[in-house]
Write a protein that holds these residues in place. Structure first.
Motif, mmCIF file in Angstrom:
data_model
loop_
_atom_site.group_PDB
_atom_site.id
_atom_site.type_symbol
_atom_site.label_atom_id
_atom_site.label_comp_id
_atom_site.label_asym_id
_atom_site.label_seq_id
_atom_site.Cartn_x
_atom_site.Cartn_y
_atom_site.Cartn_z
ATOM 1 N N TRP A 192 17.361 -9.356 5.410
ATOM 2 C CA TRP A 192 16.456 -9.288 4.266
ATOM 3 C C TRP A 192 15.955 -7.857 4.072
ATOM 4 N N LEU A 193 15.725 -7.537 2.817
ATOM 5 C CA LEU A 193 15.149 -6.246 2.417
ATOM 6 C C LEU A 193 13.860 -6.568 1.674
ATOM 7 N N THR A 194 12.722 -6.191 2.232
ATOM 8 C CA THR A 194 11.450 -6.603 1.642
ATOM 9 C C THR A 194 10.483 -5.428 1.577
ATOM 10 N N LEU A 195 9.433 -5.618 0.790
ATOM 11 C CA LEU A 195 8.329 -4.674 0.788
ATOM 12 C C LEU A 195 7.596 -4.734 2.121
ATOM 13 N N GLY A 196 6.922 -3.669 2.467
ATOM 14 C CA GLY A 196 6.313 -3.578 3.778
ATOM 15 C C GLY A 196 4.985 -4.286 3.915
ATOM 16 N N THR A 197 4.386 -4.707 2.804
ATOM 17 C CA THR A 197 3.089 -5.386 2.862
ATOM 18 C C THR A 197 3.136 -6.656 2.036
ATOM 19 N N GLU A 198 2.113 -7.468 2.195
ATOM 20 C CA GLU A 198 2.011 -8.715 1.444
ATOM 21 C C GLU A 198 1.422 -8.511 0.057
ATOM 22 N N VAL A 199 0.927 -7.287 -0.246
ATOM 23 C CA VAL A 199 0.201 -7.063 -1.492
ATOM 24 C C VAL A 199 1.028 -7.464 -2.702
ATOM 25 N N PHE A 200 2.308 -7.090 -2.713
ATOM 26 C CA PHE A 200 3.171 -7.410 -3.843
ATOM 27 C C PHE A 200 4.198 -8.470 -3.473
ATOM 28 N N GLY A 201 3.801 -9.376 -2.601
ATOM 29 C CA GLY A 201 4.678 -10.494 -2.260
ATOM 30 C C GLY A 201 5.790 -10.126 -1.323
ATOM 31 N N GLY A 202 5.562 -9.182 -0.448
ATOM 32 C CA GLY A 202 6.630 -8.732 0.429
ATOM 33 C C GLY A 202 6.450 -9.194 1.854
ATOM 34 N N ALA A 203 6.869 -8.340 2.787
ATOM 35 C CA ALA A 203 6.760 -8.546 4.227
ATOM 36 C C ALA A 203 7.638 -9.696 4.715
ATOM 37 N N ARG A 204 7.085 -10.542 5.592
ATOM 38 C CA ARG A 204 7.916 -11.507 6.322
ATOM 39 C C ARG A 204 7.807 -12.940 5.819
ATOM 40 N N ASN A 205 6.949 -13.183 4.867
ATOM 41 C CA ASN A 205 6.809 -14.531 4.313
ATOM 42 C C ASN A 205 7.157 -14.497 2.831
ATOM 43 N N ILE A 206 8.261 -15.100 2.497
ATOM 44 C CA ILE A 206 8.752 -15.099 1.123
ATOM 45 C C ILE A 206 8.633 -16.510 0.566
ATOM 46 N N THR A 207 7.772 -16.692 -0.412
ATOM 47 C CA THR A 207 7.602 -18.007 -1.021
ATOM 48 C C THR A 207 8.491 -18.106 -2.258
ATOM 49 N N LEU A 208 9.303 -19.167 -2.284
ATOM 50 C CA LEU A 208 10.220 -19.407 -3.393
ATOM 51 C C LEU A 208 9.748 -20.619 -4.193
#
Length: 325
Positions: A192-208
């Motif tokens: 996975w390639l994600t943003l580093g923080t949860e601020v814009f829906g990133g990091a390690r938890n991706i809600t679909l």
């Protein structure tokens, strides 16, 4: 209360001194002679001294009257200039604006829209500032900006622009040799390639979110995190992994087949977008005009549908046209 608190008295005094008589000053100001006489007397009372001496032929400034005349002229000139600037501020599309945006959206969208606005309004200059902590920019003197995410700050006005739709995408090269996923569980263990923080829906938890209303949160272990989505797009194009990316960024890639959408009935969490500016009266016309322009243009951009290719082509090349090793 000082002798300089009432600009009307000072204006009458200056006009009398420059005209040489109360009657001439009354004509110049469109006032009555008794009114100006009362105002002069009031000013002299507040000064505690005589400012003008009168004889049968003309009026003469006293020494103190001459000194106060110089200061009164300076104050009236400053007041007139301030009023002129305020009038221009509210009625003319000219002057300087400090505008901000998040880094990726600013470089990819806002800078282009801003250039078009400035071409239409050549008397406006702009500082465009990028920050992924955008609301701080208002505290630092910016006039307005575009932000993604929820705005919970009663010191700003947040005008909704719509939502940023985000899709799960990967390159055809990445998908070579992998079975097409049918459910979110099929891709949880992928790179996975994600943003580093949860601020814009990133990091390690991706809600679909499924189009039926169902939702599922994936706990992923990203191989690459970044502060901005532009870097994630570049990595996705190289075939490094799967990423939830905004439609405004990857629309052309999806239409051209450089990226393909995975799980087309699912999408990542949408982010609201706003144009924000301080709560204040008398917002300058140039800022109001830019806010209106950005609102219209960004709202139209975010409402555009994306054209998808859901199945990867069997080309044997990656998204950049490189042959497989």
């Amino acid at each position: 209360m000082t002798i300089f608190s009432n600009l009307a008295l000072l204006r009458s005094f200056v006009s009398i001194a420059e005209s040489g008589s109360i009657s001439a000053a009354a004509r110049n100001l469109g006032a009555t002679q008794p009114t100006l006489s009362r105002q002069l007397a009031q000013l002299e009372t507040e000064c505690g001294t005589v400012l003008l001496r009168r004889d049968t032929h003309r009026m003469h400034l006293t020494d103190m009257g001459a000194k106060i005349l110089v200061d009164a002229r300076a104050m009236l000139n400053m007041a007139d200039e301030c009023e002129r600037r305020l009038r221009v501020d509210q009625t003319a599309l000219m002057g300087h604006i400090r505008f901000f945006s998040t880094i990726d959206f600013g470089q990819g969208v806002v800078s282009r829209l801003l250039a078009k606005f400035m071409l239409q309004n050549p008397d406006i200059t702009v500082d465009l500032v990028y920050s992924n902590r955008p609301l701080r920019m208002l505290e630092e003197g910016c006039d307005a900006g575009v932000v993604a995410g929820t705005v919970a700050d009663d010191t700003v006005i947040a005008r909704p622009l719509g939502v940023i739709r985000r899709y799960l995408v990967a390159s055809p090269h990445f998908l070579d040799g992998r079975p097409l996923p049918a459910t979110p569980d099929d891709i949880t263990a992928w790179p996975w390639l994600t943003l580093g923080t949860e601020v814009f829906g990133g990091a390690r938890n991706i809600t679909l979110f499924h189009e039926s209303g169902e939702q599922q949160t994936l706990h992923v272990a990203p191989v690459l995190t970044a502060e901005g989505v532009t870097g994630l797009r570049e990595a996705a194009l190289e075939g490094l992994g799967v990423s939830p990316l905004p439609g405004w960024l990857v629309a052309d890639d999806l239409a051209a087949g450089r990226l393909v959408r995975l799980l087309p009935q699912w999408r990542a969490q949408e982010l609201p977008a706003h144009v924000v500016y301080p709560v204040q009266k008398g917002l300058p016309l140039r800022v109001r005009a830019l806010v209106d322009y950005m609102s219209e243009q960004v709202r139209e951009l975010l409402s555009r549908p994306c054209v998808f290719r859901n199945a990867p082509p069997k080309s044997g090349k990656n998204a950049r046209g490189k042959k497989d090793a």
